[in-house]
Design a protein around this motif. Structure first.
Motif, PDB file in Angstrom:
ATOM      1  N   ASP A   1      -4.461   2.313   1.645  1.00  0.00           N
ATOM      2  CA  ASP A   1      -5.850   2.568   1.995  1.00  0.00           C
ATOM      3  C   ASP A   1      -6.055   4.084   2.026  1.00  0.00           C
ATOM      4  O   ASP A   1      -5.724   4.737   3.015  1.00  0.00           O
ATOM      5  CB  ASP A   1      -6.176   1.959   3.367  1.00  0.00           C
TER       6      ASP A   1
ATOM      7  N   THR B   1       3.284  -4.022   2.478  1.00  0.00           N
ATOM      8  CA  THR B   1       2.645  -2.700   2.430  1.00  0.00           C
ATOM      9  C   THR B   1       1.261  -2.817   1.810  1.00  0.00           C
ATOM     10  O   THR B   1       1.022  -3.630   0.932  1.00  0.00           O
ATOM     11  CB  THR B   1       3.495  -1.694   1.630  1.00  0.00           C
ATOM     12  N   LYS B   2       0.386  -1.975   2.327  1.00  0.00           N
ATOM     13  CA  LYS B   2      -0.976  -1.874   1.797  1.00  0.00           C
ATOM     14  C   LYS B   2      -1.300  -0.396   1.628  1.00  0.00           C
ATOM     15  O   LYS B   2      -0.777   0.440   2.364  1.00  0.00           O
ATOM     16  CB  LYS B   2      -1.987  -2.508   2.757  1.00  0.00           C
TER      17      LYS B   2
ATOM     18  N   THR C   1       0.162   0.044   6.546  1.00  0.00           N
ATOM     19  CA  THR C   1      -0.895   0.596   5.703  1.00  0.00           C
ATOM     20  C   THR C   1      -0.703   2.105   5.628  1.00  0.00           C
ATOM     21  O   THR C   1      -0.552   2.767   6.661  1.00  0.00           O
ATOM     22  CB  THR C   1      -2.282   0.270   6.285  1.00  0.00           C
ATOM     23  N   SER C   2      -0.715   2.617   4.416  1.00  0.00           N
ATOM     24  CA  SER C   2      -0.558   4.054   4.211  1.00  0.00           C
ATOM     25  C   SER C   2      -1.606   4.533   3.205  1.00  0.00           C
ATOM     26  O   SER C   2      -2.218   3.735   2.507  1.00  0.00           O
ATOM     27  CB  SER C   2       0.848   4.374   3.688  1.00  0.00           C
TER      28      SER C   2
END
Length: 181
Positions: free
Chosen positions: A147, A144-145, A114-115
């Protein structure tokens, strides 16, 4: 003592995995299981249909016959075994457990990164390589997410382990330190 669905699924998956190994069919069986799992996802009531006592065994067998089309003889026998022991409702749990065994055997890890912003392909590739080296993995599959609330940095989750390198968390820790002094 009554076993839960996950434990029953693990037992069936272990047996299937061992048999697939004897036949040198680990990966093809995994692919077929994943396809069957998609059927369960597309038809959410399928689990309930197989456990519904109101439906006749013959009608349920017809559904099994449809599921057995276009799969290997190993999977045909396995589906029939699950049906005969009234365990077709645990197929999703079997898939999860089989996938886990396969990943352990092949040293494959699944990571969720998460980036705060979208990562480009080169960044994802570098992260995969770094994680593979750190874990001693043959392969790291990355999801990948994004946020924006983490402000910056990344949060990496592999299984139940989380490494939080986000700016948000660092700011929270700094805030706690300042408030405690």
């Amino acid at each position: 003592m009554k076993l839960n669905k996950e434990e029953i699924g693990r037992r069936y998956a272990r047996a299937l995995f061992e048999y697939a190994g004897e036949e040198r069919q680990y990966e093809p069986i995994l692919e077929e299981l994943l396809q069957l799992e998609q059927v369960y996802q597309q038809i959410p009531d399928l689990k309930n249909i197989f456990s519904d006592a109101r439906l006749s065994v013959l009608k349920k067998q017809k559904l099994v016959d449809l599921m057995q089309q276009n799969v290997s003889p190993i999977m045909q026998r396995f589906l029939q075994l699950l049906f005969d022991y009234q365990r077709l409702d645990i197929l999703p749990e079997v898939v999860t457990a089989y996938q886990h065994r396969f990943d352990q055997m092949t040293k494959t890890y699944h990571a969720v990164i998460t980036s705060a912003v979208e990562l480009d392909d080169q960044q994802v590739t570098r992260l995969q390589a770094a994680l593979a080296t750190r874990l001693g993995a043959n392969q790291v599959l990355v999801e990948t997410k994004v946020d924006p609330e983490i402000v910056g940095g990344i949060i990496t989750q592999i299984g139940d382990q989380i490494v939080d390198g986000s700016i948000r968390t660092r700011l929270q820790h700094l805030n706690q330190v300042l408030l405690n002094n």
